[in-house]
Write a protein that holds these residues in place. Structure first.
Motif, PDB file in Angstrom:
ATOM      1  N   ALA A 134       0.820  -1.217   0.000  1.00 43.21           N
ATOM      2  CA  ALA A 134       0.000   0.000   0.000  1.00 43.21           C
ATOM      3  C   ALA A 134       0.849   1.259   0.000  1.00 43.21           C
ATOM      4  CB  ALA A 134      -0.934   0.005   1.209  1.00 43.21           C
ATOM      5  N   ALA A 135       2.112   1.118   0.360  1.00 43.17           N
ATOM      6  CA  ALA A 135       3.003   2.278   0.349  1.00 43.17           C
ATOM      7  C   ALA A 135       3.096   2.892  -1.045  1.00 43.17           C
ATOM      8  CB  ALA A 135       4.394   1.883   0.849  1.00 43.17           C
ATOM      9  N   HIS A 136       3.038   2.056  -2.080  1.00 40.64           N
ATOM     10  CA  HIS A 136       3.191   2.574  -3.446  1.00 40.64           C
ATOM     11  C   HIS A 136       2.053   2.159  -4.385  1.00 40.64           C
ATOM     12  CE1 HIS A 136       5.169  -1.415  -3.405  1.00 40.64           C
ATOM     13  NE2 HIS A 136       4.683  -1.522  -4.634  1.00 40.64           N
ATOM     14  N   ARG A 137       1.019   1.512  -3.865  1.00 42.58           N
ATOM     15  CA  ARG A 137      -0.090   1.083  -4.720  1.00 42.58           C
ATOM     16  C   ARG A 137      -1.402   1.688  -4.210  1.00 42.58           C
ATOM     17  NH1 ARG A 137       1.113  -3.533  -7.972  1.00 42.58           N
ATOM     18  NH2 ARG A 137      -1.130  -3.976  -8.079  1.00 42.58           N
ATOM     19  N   ALA A 138      -1.939   2.618  -4.987  1.00 45.00           N
ATOM     20  CA  ALA A 138      -3.184   3.287  -4.590  1.00 45.00           C
ATOM     21  C   ALA A 138      -4.329   2.291  -4.459  1.00 45.00           C
ATOM     22  CB  ALA A 138      -3.536   4.364  -5.613  1.00 45.00           C
ATOM     23  N   GLU A 139      -4.346   1.269  -5.334  1.00 46.17           N
ATOM     24  CA  GLU A 139      -5.441   0.313  -5.288  1.00 46.17           C
ATOM     25  C   GLU A 139      -5.452  -0.485  -3.978  1.00 46.17           C
ATOM     26  OE1 GLU A 139      -2.314  -1.564  -8.156  1.00 46.17           O
ATOM     27  OE2 GLU A 139      -2.952   0.436  -7.457  1.00 46.17           O
ATOM     28  N   ASN A 140      -4.263  -0.686  -3.397  1.00 49.16           N
ATOM     29  CA  ASN A 140      -4.204  -1.372  -2.114  1.00 49.16           C
ATOM     30  C   ASN A 140      -4.784  -0.503  -1.001  1.00 49.16           C
ATOM     31  OD1 ASN A 140      -2.573  -2.994  -3.788  1.00 49.16           O
ATOM     32  ND2 ASN A 140      -1.394  -3.740  -2.045  1.00 49.16           N
ATOM     33  N   ARG A 141      -4.461   0.771  -1.036  1.00 48.98           N
ATOM     34  CA  ARG A 141      -5.012   1.679  -0.027  1.00 48.98           C
ATOM     35  C   ARG A 141      -6.540   1.706  -0.134  1.00 48.98           C
ATOM     36  NH1 ARG A 141      -0.781   6.653   1.151  1.00 48.98           N
ATOM     37  NH2 ARG A 141       1.091   5.634   0.358  1.00 48.98           N
ATOM     38  N   ARG A 142      -7.034   1.742  -1.357  1.00 51.71           N
ATOM     39  CA  ARG A 142      -8.485   1.772  -1.563  1.00 51.71           C
ATOM     40  C   ARG A 142      -9.142   0.497  -1.041  1.00 51.71           C
ATOM     41  NH1 ARG A 142     -12.941   1.130  -4.953  1.00 51.71           N
ATOM     42  NH2 ARG A 142     -13.977   3.075  -5.616  1.00 51.71           N
ATOM     43  N   ALA A 143      -8.514  -0.646  -1.302  1.00 50.12           N
ATOM     44  CA  ALA A 143      -9.065  -1.923  -0.848  1.00 50.12           C
ATOM     45  C   ALA A 143      -9.110  -1.993   0.671  1.00 50.12           C
ATOM     46  CB  ALA A 143      -8.238  -3.077  -1.407  1.00 50.12           C
ATOM     47  N   ILE A 144      -8.069  -1.499   1.318  1.00 44.88           N
ATOM     48  CA  ILE A 144      -8.019  -1.513   2.784  1.00 44.88           C
ATOM     49  C   ILE A 144      -9.127  -0.644   3.373  1.00 44.88           C
ATOM     50  CG2 ILE A 144      -6.652  -0.810   4.791  1.00 44.88           C
ATOM     51  CD1 ILE A 144      -4.143  -1.605   3.096  1.00 44.88           C
TER      52      ILE A 144
END
Length: 266
Positions: A134-144
């Protein structure tokens, strides 16, 4: 070593001094939705940017909850706050608990909003990869954000939360903070603390749920309380701001001896 002054803004001029500490995903703007309705007569709220966030985005440091606790004490000294309370969201809740060992004599009360337990948050491999990347992937932040709010929030809100997170945090610091709040267990240093401690949990948050609070916060702190917000997930400041303010400020006002217990705010 030169001391670091946390960037901050103070709202209100009340006698009860309160720090508000943000979580992993945002800077002090995380509290924007609750600002208009805070009691500024009873309380003075200092919203801070931790190292790696907001106005401290380019600051160096170890990016740990222990370092943040020391930073808060130094800021309290600069503000002339001998005694104060602390509100901490998620990662900021871990910072608040660090203060139970760093400066317990200066704490009036602590309130954790979906607080990360002092025992950390060990994650299975797949979940660990989601958070690490999530540090460098926006989609991971959104999923969280989506998962921890029960999958019920509008797409536009999720996108706005992710955009704010990316804009207000440094990627390297963001990654380093994860190792601290998720990987460090300092529960032995704070268990049994007599400082009154409120945990506010969103019923829609599967990660830091009311049950997790009962197993950790409520079992560690003799003067603990648990408030459950039925319509909130992990981001109560945005999801249910008025209910959150009522729960937290009622707790802060009760700055005398009281019985430990559990309840849902009216």
């Amino acid at each position: 070593m030169t001391s670091f002054v946390l960037p901050h803004e103070v709202h209100g001029d009340g006698a009860h001094k309160v720090f508000a500490v943000h979580g992993w995903f945002a800077d002090r703007s995380a509290y924007a939705a609750v600002l208009p309705d805070l009691d500024r007569t009873s309380f003075s709220y200092a919203l801070v940017d931790l190292r790696g966030y907001g106005e401290a985005r380019d600051a160096t440091g170890s990016f740990t909850t222990a370092e943040a606790a020391v930073d808060l004490v130094e800021l309290a000294d600069r503000l002339g706050w001998e005694r104060f309370s602390v509100i901490g969201h998620s990662m900021g809740g871990a910072v608040a608990q660090r203060l139970l060992s760093v400066a317990p004599h200066r704490l009036r009360r602590i309130a954790g909003v979906s607080p990360v337990p002092a025992s950390g948050m060990p994650m299975p491999g797949e979940q660990e990869a989601l958070f690490t990347d999530a540090a460098h992937r926006a989609e991971n932040r959104r999923a969280i954000i989506d998962v921890t709010t029960g999958g019920r929030r509008p797409a536009a809100w999720l996108d706005r939360m992710v955009a704010r997170s990316l804009e207000r945090s440094d990627a390297k610091a963001f990654r380093a903070w994860l190792d601290s709040w998720a990987g460090e267990d300092f529960s032995a240093d704070v268990e049994g603390s007599e400082v009154p401690a409120l945990a506010v949990a969103g019923a829609l948050d599967p990660a830091l749920s009311p049950e997790v609070m009962r197993q950790t916060w409520m079992s560690w702190y003799p003067r603990a309380r648990l408030a459950v917000l039925p319509a909130a997930g992990h981001y109560a400041m945005d999801e249910t701001p008025l209910e959150l303010i009522r729960a937290v400020e009622d707790f802060l006002r009760a700055d005398t001896e009281g019985e430990a217990g559990e309840g849902t705010p009216a």
